[in-house]
Design a protein around this motif. Structure first.
Motif, PDB file in Angstrom:
ATOM      1  N   ALA A 185       0.860  -1.183   0.000  1.00 49.11           N
ATOM      2  CA  ALA A 185       0.000   0.000   0.000  1.00 49.11           C
ATOM      3  C   ALA A 185       0.896   1.232   0.000  1.00 49.11           C
ATOM      4  CB  ALA A 185      -0.916   0.014   1.218  1.00 49.11           C
ATOM      5  N   VAL A 186       0.672   2.109  -0.952  1.00 46.32           N
ATOM      6  CA  VAL A 186       1.447   3.349  -1.054  1.00 46.32           C
ATOM      7  C   VAL A 186       0.473   4.518  -1.009  1.00 46.32           C
ATOM      8  CG1 VAL A 186       3.121   4.673  -2.388  1.00 46.32           C
ATOM      9  CG2 VAL A 186       3.148   2.167  -2.495  1.00 46.32           C
ATOM     10  N   THR A 187       0.683   5.431  -0.068  1.00 52.01           N
ATOM     11  CA  THR A 187      -0.188   6.593   0.062  1.00 52.01           C
ATOM     12  C   THR A 187       0.657   7.852   0.176  1.00 52.01           C
ATOM     13  OG1 THR A 187      -0.277   6.282   2.479  1.00 52.01           O
ATOM     14  CG2 THR A 187      -2.070   5.325   1.168  1.00 52.01           C
ATOM     15  N   ARG A 188       0.065   8.963  -0.208  1.00 48.97           N
ATOM     16  CA  ARG A 188       0.761  10.239  -0.064  1.00 48.97           C
ATOM     17  C   ARG A 188       0.750  10.670   1.397  1.00 48.97           C
ATOM     18  NH1 ARG A 188      -0.185  14.430  -5.033  1.00 48.97           N
ATOM     19  NH2 ARG A 188      -0.245  12.932  -6.744  1.00 48.97           N
ATOM     20  N   GLY A 189       1.791  11.421   1.762  1.00 52.11           N
ATOM     21  CA  GLY A 189       1.886  11.923   3.119  1.00 52.11           C
ATOM     22  C   GLY A 189       2.827  11.087   3.964  1.00 52.11           C
ATOM     23  N   ASP A 190       2.982  11.503   5.218  1.00 51.47           N
ATOM     24  CA  ASP A 190       3.875  10.775   6.105  1.00 51.47           C
ATOM     25  C   ASP A 190       3.064  10.058   7.181  1.00 51.47           C
ATOM     26  OD1 ASP A 190       3.023  12.847   7.669  1.00 51.47           O
ATOM     27  OD2 ASP A 190       4.964  13.849   7.795  1.00 51.47           O
ATOM     28  N   GLY A 191       3.766   9.374   8.018  1.00 52.80           N
ATOM     29  CA  GLY A 191       3.135   8.602   9.081  1.00 52.80           C
ATOM     30  C   GLY A 191       4.192   7.773   9.774  1.00 52.80           C
ATOM     31  N   PRO A 192       3.789   6.993  10.779  1.00 49.48           N
ATOM     32  CA  PRO A 192       4.758   6.147  11.474  1.00 49.48           C
ATOM     33  C   PRO A 192       5.471   5.207  10.501  1.00 49.48           C
ATOM     34  CG  PRO A 192       2.649   6.189  12.626  1.00 49.48           C
ATOM     35  CD  PRO A 192       2.421   6.832  11.296  1.00 49.48           C
ATOM     36  N   ALA A 193       6.791   5.180  10.586  1.00 49.91           N
ATOM     37  CA  ALA A 193       7.573   4.355   9.663  1.00 49.91           C
ATOM     38  C   ALA A 193       8.743   3.726  10.399  1.00 49.91           C
ATOM     39  CB  ALA A 193       8.081   5.198   8.492  1.00 49.91           C
ATOM     40  N   ASP A 194       9.085   2.523   9.982  1.00 51.69           N
ATOM     41  CA  ASP A 194      10.257   1.848  10.545  1.00 51.69           C
ATOM     42  C   ASP A 194      11.544   2.449  10.008  1.00 51.69           C
ATOM     43  OD1 ASP A 194       8.809  -0.388  11.971  1.00 51.69           O
ATOM     44  OD2 ASP A 194       8.096  -0.717   9.922  1.00 51.69           O
ATOM     45  N   LEU A 195      11.485   2.937   8.764  1.00 49.87           N
ATOM     46  CA  LEU A 195      12.638   3.582   8.135  1.00 49.87           C
ATOM     47  C   LEU A 195      12.138   4.767   7.333  1.00 49.87           C
ATOM     48  CD1 LEU A 195      15.692   3.594   7.276  1.00 49.87           C
ATOM     49  CD2 LEU A 195      14.978   2.272   5.269  1.00 49.87           C
ATOM     50  N   ALA A 196      12.748   5.927   7.554  1.00 47.61           N
ATOM     51  CA  ALA A 196      12.447   7.115   6.753  1.00 47.61           C
ATOM     52  C   ALA A 196      13.693   7.494   5.969  1.00 47.61           C
ATOM     53  CB  ALA A 196      12.004   8.273   7.643  1.00 47.61           C
ATOM     54  N   PHE A 197      13.511   7.743   4.673  1.00 49.27           N
ATOM     55  CA  PHE A 197      14.658   8.101   3.850  1.00 49.27           C
ATOM     56  C   PHE A 197      14.239   9.106   2.781  1.00 49.27           C
ATOM     57  CE2 PHE A 197      12.805   4.444   1.664  1.00 49.27           C
ATOM     58  CZ  PHE A 197      12.827   4.822   0.331  1.00 49.27           C
ATOM     59  N   ALA A 198      15.224   9.787   2.222  1.00 49.05           N
ATOM     60  CA  ALA A 198      14.999  10.741   1.138  1.00 49.05           C
ATOM     61  C   ALA A 198      15.825  10.314  -0.058  1.00 49.05           C
ATOM     62  CB  ALA A 198      15.385  12.155   1.578  1.00 49.05           C
ATOM     63  N   SER A 199      15.273  10.542  -1.248  1.00 49.98           N
ATOM     64  CA  SER A 199      15.989  10.199  -2.469  1.00 49.98           C
ATOM     65  C   SER A 199      15.410  11.010  -3.618  1.00 49.98           C
ATOM     66  CB  SER A 199      15.893   8.693  -2.749  1.00 49.98           C
ATOM     67  OG  SER A 199      16.754   8.325  -3.822  1.00 49.98           O
ATOM     68  N   GLY A 200      15.862  10.711  -4.815  1.00 55.88           N
ATOM     69  CA  GLY A 200      15.396  11.366  -6.028  1.00 55.88           C
ATOM     70  C   GLY A 200      15.374  10.369  -7.161  1.00 55.88           C
ATOM     71  N   PRO A 201      15.461  10.844  -8.412  1.00 53.07           N
ATOM     72  CA  PRO A 201      15.433   9.911  -9.546  1.00 53.07           C
ATOM     73  C   PRO A 201      16.509   8.830  -9.477  1.00 53.07           C
ATOM     74  CG  PRO A 201      15.110  12.157 -10.313  1.00 53.07           C
ATOM     75  CD  PRO A 201      15.466  12.249  -8.855  1.00 53.07           C
ATOM     76  N   GLY A 202      17.608   9.131  -8.785  1.00 58.13           N
ATOM     77  CA  GLY A 202      18.689   8.146  -8.669  1.00 58.13           C
ATOM     78  C   GLY A 202      18.321   6.909  -7.885  1.00 58.13           C
ATOM     79  N   ILE A 203      17.126   6.887  -7.287  1.00 64.48           N
ATOM     80  CA  ILE A 203      16.682   5.696  -6.554  1.00 64.48           C
ATOM     81  C   ILE A 203      16.676   4.474  -7.452  1.00 64.48           C
ATOM     82  CG2 ILE A 203      14.226   6.058  -7.044  1.00 64.48           C
ATOM     83  CD1 ILE A 203      15.606   4.861  -3.663  1.00 64.48           C
ATOM     84  N   HIS A 204      16.594   4.706  -8.783  1.00 69.28           N
ATOM     85  CA  HIS A 204      16.581   3.556  -9.697  1.00 69.28           C
ATOM     86  C   HIS A 204      17.878   2.761  -9.607  1.00 69.28           C
ATOM     87  CE1 HIS A 204      19.176   5.854 -12.499  1.00 69.28           C
ATOM     88  NE2 HIS A 204      19.388   4.695 -13.085  1.00 69.28           N
ATOM     89  N   ARG A 205      18.964   3.407  -9.181  1.00 71.35           N
ATOM     90  CA  ARG A 205      20.237   2.705  -9.072  1.00 71.35           C
ATOM     91  C   ARG A 205      20.224   1.713  -7.919  1.00 71.35           C
ATOM     92  NH1 ARG A 205      24.947   6.950  -8.894  1.00 71.35           N
ATOM     93  NH2 ARG A 205      26.180   5.075  -9.353  1.00 71.35           N
ATOM     94  N   LEU A 206      19.429   2.003  -6.904  1.00 72.00           N
ATOM     95  CA  LEU A 206      19.263   1.063  -5.790  1.00 72.00           C
ATOM     96  C   LEU A 206      18.305  -0.056  -6.184  1.00 72.00           C
ATOM     97  CD1 LEU A 206      19.646   0.257  -2.794  1.00 72.00           C
ATOM     98  CD2 LEU A 206      17.712   1.776  -2.270  1.00 72.00           C
ATOM     99  N   ILE A 207      17.193   0.318  -6.808  1.00 68.28           N
ATOM    100  CA  ILE A 207      16.190  -0.677  -7.189  1.00 68.28           C
ATOM    101  C   ILE A 207      16.738  -1.658  -8.218  1.00 68.28           C
ATOM    102  CG2 ILE A 207      13.941  -0.951  -8.336  1.00 68.28           C
ATOM    103  CD1 ILE A 207      13.081   1.657  -6.997  1.00 68.28           C
TER     104      ILE A 207
END
Length: 213
Positions: free
Chosen positions: A155-177
């Motif tokens: 489930a993916v929703t907009r906004g924030d909420g309680p999370a086990d891990l919070a991170f920031a990224s950009g288009p370069g996330i494709h290099r991790l995926i």
């Protein structure tokens, strides 16, 4: 209404005549995330001229792919059941295109809706089913997504909420995926910034969301 007639008779030709015009499939992509107002569609596709957006919406409505859904004082656009049948097609198309992604250009962005569909494309439910339930808070530019994985469900929703891990990224996330970068290398290279939570959970994220380039 057919914007282009290829003069051939088969299913692929018909599909292209319905959703093959420029921007049409990106409108479908964003509506797969959920119903949108006209302004929300325009904001999610910042380079689309307003006259083209209006034309594509009319064409997709005429084809039975989308419909106007008045809600109280606003009008939303949403996919019809026929339009929702495009979801596996869009996900497969995204996986195919992912293989050709190079490094993002400076002017290229990711939007909340495009990232949501990318996550759906990369999600591996059979792998996730063997992992503990995890919530990820992801910030892409100025937008936050809450990504919840519980067993084989995403489930993916907009906004924030309680999370086990919070991170920031950009288009370069494709290099991790794609596996081009390991989680630790992605952090070291500045592709991913861990905002809160144990860094080791980024490994779980990369295991859960993976597409071979």
């Amino acid at each position: 209404m057919v914007a282009r007639d290829y003069g051939q008779y088969d299913g692929i030709t018909q599909a292209l005549e319905l959703v093959g015009e420029r921007w049409a499939l990106l409108i479908v992509r964003d509506l797969l995330v959920g119903p949108r107002r006209y302004g929300e569609l325009a904001a999610g596709l910042p380079r689309i001229p307003s006259n083209i957006l209006a034309a594509r919406l009319k064409e997709l409505q005429a084809a039975g792919v989308i419909r106007r859904a008045p809600r109280s004082r606003i009008v939303l656009y949403e996919l019809t059941p026929y339009g929702r049948e495009l979801e596996p097609v869009v996900l497969a198309f995204g996986a195919w295109g992912f293989k050709a992604l190079g490094d993002p250009r400076a002017e290229q962005i990711i939007t909340p809706d495009s990232m949501t569909i990318s996550l759906r494309t990369a999600f591996r439910p059979q792998v996730a089913a063997e992992l503990p339930a995890t919530a990820y808070g992801a910030r892409f530019g100025g937008d936050d997504l809450l990504i919840r994985v519980q067993g084989p469900e995403l489930a993916v929703t907009r906004g924030d909420g309680p999370a086990d891990l919070a991170f920031a990224s950009g288009p370069g996330i494709h290099r991790l995926i794609s596996g081009e970068l390991t989680p630790e290398a992605a952090i070291d290279a500045g592709v991913v910034e861990v905002l809160d939570g144990p860094r080791i959970l980024l490994t779980r994220f990369a295991t859960t969301f993976h597409l071979a380039a």
